[in-house]
Design a protein around this motif. Sequence first.
Motif, short mmCIF file in Angstrom:
data_model
loop_
_atom_site.label_atom_id
_atom_site.label_comp_id
_atom_site.label_asym_id
_atom_site.label_seq_id
_atom_site.Cartn_x
_atom_site.Cartn_y
_atom_site.Cartn_z
N ASP A 31 0.80 -1.21 0.00
CA ASP A 31 0.00 0.00 0.00
C ASP A 31 0.84 1.27 0.00
OD1 ASP A 31 -0.89 0.23 3.56
OD2 ASP A 31 1.00 -0.16 2.55
N TYR A 32 2.15 1.12 -0.11
CA TYR A 32 3.04 2.29 -0.11
C TYR A 32 4.21 1.95 -1.01
CZ TYR A 32 5.80 6.17 1.89
OH TYR A 32 6.52 7.32 2.08
N LEU A 34 7.78 3.42 -3.18
CA LEU A 34 8.84 4.42 -3.14
C LEU A 34 9.80 4.21 -4.30
CD1 LEU A 34 8.52 2.86 -0.09
CD2 LEU A 34 9.70 4.94 0.60
N SER A 51 1.26 6.79 -1.83
CA SER A 51 0.37 5.90 -1.10
C SER A 51 -0.64 5.29 -2.06
CB SER A 51 -0.37 6.69 -0.02
OG SER A 51 -1.44 5.95 0.51
N SER A 52 -1.17 4.13 -1.70
CA SER A 52 -2.11 3.44 -2.59
C SER A 52 -3.44 4.18 -2.73
CB SER A 52 -2.36 2.02 -2.10
OG SER A 52 -2.90 2.03 -0.79
N LEU A 95 1.06 -2.39 4.86
CA LEU A 95 0.64 -1.95 6.19
C LEU A 95 0.71 -3.13 7.15
CD1 LEU A 95 -0.54 0.46 7.74
CD2 LEU A 95 -2.82 -0.47 7.25
N ASN A 99 6.80 -1.58 7.77
CA ASN A 99 7.41 -0.76 6.73
C ASN A 99 8.63 -1.41 6.10
OD1 ASN A 99 5.47 1.12 7.19
ND2 ASN A 99 6.83 2.76 7.80
N ARG B 31 12.94 3.66 14.21
CA ARG B 31 13.02 2.38 13.50
C ARG B 31 14.35 2.29 12.78
NH1 ARG B 31 7.09 0.63 11.11
NH2 ARG B 31 6.13 0.37 13.14
N TYR B 33 16.64 -0.49 10.20
CA TYR B 33 16.52 -1.66 9.33
C TYR B 33 17.91 -2.06 8.83
CZ TYR B 33 11.72 0.11 8.96
OH TYR B 33 10.45 0.57 9.23
N TYR B 35 19.54 -4.30 5.58
CA TYR B 35 19.31 -4.93 4.28
C TYR B 35 20.65 -5.44 3.76
CZ TYR B 35 14.80 -2.45 4.05
OH TYR B 35 13.53 -1.98 4.29
N TYR B 48 14.56 -5.72 11.40
CA TYR B 48 14.35 -4.34 11.81
C TYR B 48 14.04 -4.24 13.29
CZ TYR B 48 9.23 -3.68 12.34
OH TYR B 48 7.92 -3.69 12.77
N SER B 95 14.01 5.17 9.98
CA SER B 95 12.80 5.92 9.66
C SER B 95 12.09 6.30 10.94
CB SER B 95 11.87 5.10 8.77
OG SER B 95 11.23 4.08 9.52
N ALA B 99 3.39 5.03 10.11
CA ALA B 99 3.12 4.22 8.93
C ALA B 99 3.44 5.02 7.68
CB ALA B 99 1.65 3.81 8.93
N GLN B 100 3.89 4.34 6.67
CA GLN B 100 4.20 4.94 5.38
C GLN B 100 5.21 6.08 5.49
OE1 GLN B 100 0.58 5.83 3.23
NE2 GLN B 100 0.14 3.66 2.92
N SER B 101 6.25 5.87 6.28
CA SER B 101 7.33 6.85 6.35
C SER B 101 8.53 6.29 5.59
CB SER B 101 7.70 7.15 7.80
OG SER B 101 8.00 5.99 8.51
N GLN B 103 12.30 5.46 4.33
CA GLN B 103 13.52 5.03 4.99
C GLN B 103 14.71 5.74 4.36
OE1 GLN B 103 13.81 0.73 5.20
NE2 GLN B 103 11.59 0.57 5.60
#
Lengths: 113, 114
Positions: A31-32, A34, A51-52, A95, A99, B31, B33, B35, B48, B95, B99-101, B103
């Motif tokens: 749903d997101y 980048l 965003s979706s 979601l 993330n 947060r 992470y 990789y 993470y 990050s 939500a939806q932030s 990185q």
Amino acid sequence: DQQVKQNSPSLSVQEGRISILNCDYTNSMFDYFLWYKKYPAEGPTFLISISSIKDKNEDGRFTVFLNKSAKHLSLHIVPSQPGDSAVYFCAASALGAGNMLTFGGGTRLMVKP
Amino acid sequence: DTGVSQNPRHKITKRGQNVTFRCDPISEHNRLYWYRQTLGQGPEFLTYFQNEAQLEKSRLLSDRFSAERPKGSFSTLEIQRTEQGDSAMYLCASSLGAAQSEQYFGPGTRLTVT
């Protein structure tokens, strides 16, 4: 099973023209989305996200389009500049998945003067 | 510079040795992470942290790999008994917890196992 795919490993564009980079995904829970740019010997640099709930997001020369029904997104760079030459990665997250990002394999963009 | 930093930038080690990498995230990010990226591929998620708690681990993270974030600030990634297949770029990102932030990535540590 690649959940995010960038089917074009490379793209060459003339300076001043439009660059279009494509990305497909299979996981409907994403749903997101980048886009990152990566130069050699550096980490990925965040460019733009969407965003979706949207189908378009614009930031200066960069625009990202999202087509949820086709599970497809694209990055448009207008006008392209030689400094845009890099590897571009699309990434997606779901979601509730903390993330964590799932990346495509990348597309190398070469902008010729 | 207030971005994500990683040390060392390069590490060459012999097979069977242990290595440890460090990541310092952006200070207000809770947060963090890890990789891994191999040549010609996109980065692959390893693990993470939310503050000091490790919340998710990929199946890519074998028992030889361990990560910590003891005080919720910097993090370390240790690889024990390295193998040639561990040769890769190890990337750290941080990050905000929302939500939806997005990185933000560090420059990475390139590991070569000989």
